[in-house]
Design a protein around this motif. Structure first.
Motif, mmCIF file in Angstrom:
data_model
loop_
_atom_site.group_PDB
_atom_site.id
_atom_site.type_symbol
_atom_site.label_atom_id
_atom_site.label_comp_id
_atom_site.label_asym_id
_atom_site.label_seq_id
_atom_site.Cartn_x
_atom_site.Cartn_y
_atom_site.Cartn_z
ATOM 1 N N ASP A 1 10.700 -4.129 -4.311
ATOM 2 C CA ASP A 1 10.573 -5.554 -3.736
ATOM 3 C C ASP A 1 8.860 -5.460 -3.338
ATOM 4 N N ALA A 2 8.328 -4.437 -3.142
ATOM 5 C CA ALA A 2 7.035 -4.637 -2.699
ATOM 6 C C ALA A 2 6.280 -4.772 -3.792
ATOM 7 N N SER B 1 7.183 -6.209 -6.571
ATOM 8 C CA SER B 1 7.744 -7.684 -7.050
ATOM 9 C C SER B 1 6.541 -8.725 -6.080
ATOM 10 N N GLU B 2 6.366 -8.442 -4.941
ATOM 11 C CA GLU B 2 5.324 -9.183 -4.209
ATOM 12 C C GLU B 2 3.937 -9.044 -4.742
ATOM 13 N N LEU B 3 3.624 -7.922 -5.416
ATOM 14 C CA LEU B 3 2.334 -8.087 -6.265
ATOM 15 C C LEU B 3 2.430 -8.519 -7.703
ATOM 16 N N HIS B 4 3.473 -9.015 -8.008
ATOM 17 C CA HIS B 4 3.482 -9.767 -9.241
ATOM 18 C C HIS B 4 4.001 -8.583 -10.551
ATOM 19 N N PHE C 1 7.894 -3.139 6.179
ATOM 20 C CA PHE C 1 7.755 -3.459 4.667
ATOM 21 C C PHE C 1 6.291 -4.112 4.358
ATOM 22 N N LYS C 2 5.530 -4.844 5.400
ATOM 23 C CA LYS C 2 4.437 -5.297 5.050
ATOM 24 C C LYS C 2 3.354 -4.132 4.722
ATOM 25 N N VAL D 1 3.866 -3.004 1.180
ATOM 26 C CA VAL D 1 3.484 -3.812 0.276
ATOM 27 C C VAL D 1 1.786 -3.740 0.382
ATOM 28 N N ASN D 2 1.162 -3.546 1.301
ATOM 29 C CA ASN D 2 -0.054 -3.086 1.513
ATOM 30 C C ASN D 2 -0.562 -1.754 0.566
#
Length: 146
Positions: free
Chosen positions: A30-31, A33-36, A124-125, A128-129
């Motif tokens: 998911d992380a 995916s957030e970064l395309h 989660f944030k 992602v970072n």
């Protein structure tokens, strides 16, 4: 006058994730995916042996491996040694991505050829970072051998 054909854009690198925890697998995906990063560019293995098997059977090697240390069958420590002692696999960047922050674990990971060591963040944030940092450095900035 003939038109030159433009080369197709380079294929985004594959990300291999070796982690036995289904929740961590999902969160990492998911992380990313957030970064395309498309799911088609992510391969998951549940232990070190599955990872080694995937690496040896795939035609295109991954651009990066995220490796947990504590897994059944073959743990990340043994998988790291196997990868870094294999002539065809040793140049793949292996990022240790685990819960341990023990200084001995960190030291051993680098001793056996790990390229970076990250502790899994609790939020989660922050995950992602962390994935963004890994992507920016290892995929977008670092010049790696072919």
């Amino acid at each position: 006058m003939t038109k030159l054909k433009q080369a197709p854009p380079p294929r985004p690198p594959m990300w291999y994730i070796a982690d036995d925890d289904p929740d961590d697998q999902l969160l990492i995906c998911d992380a990313l995916s957030e970064l395309h990063i498309p799911k088609s560019n992510i391969r998951i293995s549940n232990d070190g042996q599955q990872l080694i098997d995937l690496l040896r059977e795939d035609i295109v090697l991954p651009g990066i491996i995220l490796l947990d240390l504590n897994m059944p069958v073959m743990d990340g420590r043994e998988a790291l040694k196997t990868i870094k002692n294999d002539a065809q696999l040793k140049r793949i960047p292996v990022i240790i991505f685990t819960t341990s922050t023990d200084s001995e674990e960190v030291d051993q990971a680098y001793e056996h050829g790990g390229n970076s060591y990250f502790s899994k963040p609790p939020l989660f944030k922050d995950l992602v970072n962390t994935m963004l940092i890994i992507k920016e450095y290892w995929i977008n900035k670092a010049v790696l051998p072919p």
